[in-house]
Structure formats: structure tokens, C-alpha cells
Design a protein around this motif. Structure first.
Motif, PDB file in Angstrom:
ATOM      1  N   GLU A  78      -1.415  -2.050   7.118  1.00 33.21           N
ATOM      2  CA  GLU A  78      -0.785  -3.245   6.546  1.00 33.21           C
ATOM      3  C   GLU A  78       0.221  -3.839   7.525  1.00 33.21           C
ATOM      4  OE1 GLU A  78       1.941  -4.585   2.720  1.00 33.21           O
ATOM      5  OE2 GLU A  78       0.974  -2.620   2.702  1.00 33.21           O
ATOM      6  N   LYS A 106      -2.385   3.700   5.399  1.00 32.95           N
ATOM      7  CA  LYS A 106      -2.528   2.365   4.809  1.00 32.95           C
ATOM      8  C   LYS A 106      -1.344   1.468   5.159  1.00 32.95           C
ATOM      9  CE  LYS A 106      -5.264   4.121   0.983  1.00 32.95           C
ATOM     10  NZ  LYS A 106      -5.270   4.402  -0.453  1.00 32.95           N
ATOM     11  N   MET A 128       0.836  -1.193   0.000  1.00 31.56           N
ATOM     12  CA  MET A 128       0.000   0.000   0.000  1.00 31.56           C
ATOM     13  C   MET A 128       0.876   1.250   0.000  1.00 31.56           C
ATOM     14  SD  MET A 128      -2.914  -1.508   0.115  1.00 31.56           S
ATOM     15  CE  MET A 128      -4.106  -0.278   0.495  1.00 31.56           C
TER      16      MET A 128
END
Length: 75
Positions: free
Chosen positions: A47, A43, A38
Motif C-alpha cells: 500500500e 500488505k 490494510m
């Protein structure tokens, strides 16, 4: 400053390699996670959180087994 700290305690780098860097090497090798998929800080944090959770669950299963993990979650 770092060089002075290493001269004062030469063993500290070996301890760091054993404790801190092991999870990251394992994540890269076991989970084929060499780079983030990502983009964007939020993000990437998500992750990495999922990757760390998977690593921790795998380590817990390795150390105490599935029955032990289930007992720990139920407690």
C-alpha cells in the motif's frame, strides 16, 4: 544523544522538516491517507509503495509536466 546533536546543530531540525517530512504531510493531506487501510506488514508495504509511486508521479508532473515526464520515460 539526540539532544546533544540538536545543541551542536540547531538548524538540522528545520532542514529535516523541509525535506523529509514534507512528502508524508502531503500524502496525508492530498491523498486523504491518514492511516493504512490494510493490515499486515506485506500488505502495508504494498500500500505504501503504491502511495509513494502516486506521490512521485504527481510531483514529477508538477515539476516537469506531462510532456517532460513522457520524454523521460521514453529515454
Amino acid at each position: 544523544r539526540m539532544a546533544a546533536r540538536l545543541v551542536a546543530r540547531p538548524d538540522i531540525l528545520a532542514v529535516r522538516r523541509e525535506t523529509v517530512e514534507h512528502p508524508f504531510g502531503s500524502i496525508k493531506q492530498w491523498m486523504n491517507q491518514g492511516a493504512f487501510l490494510m493490515r499486515g506488514l506485506e500488505k502495508v508495504r504494498a500500500e505504501f509503495s503504491l502511495t509513494a509511486l502516486a506521490y512521485n508521479l504527481r510531483r514529477a508532473i508538477t515539476l516537469i509536466g506531462v510532456p517532460g515526464l513522457i520524454r523521460a520515460v521514453q529515454a
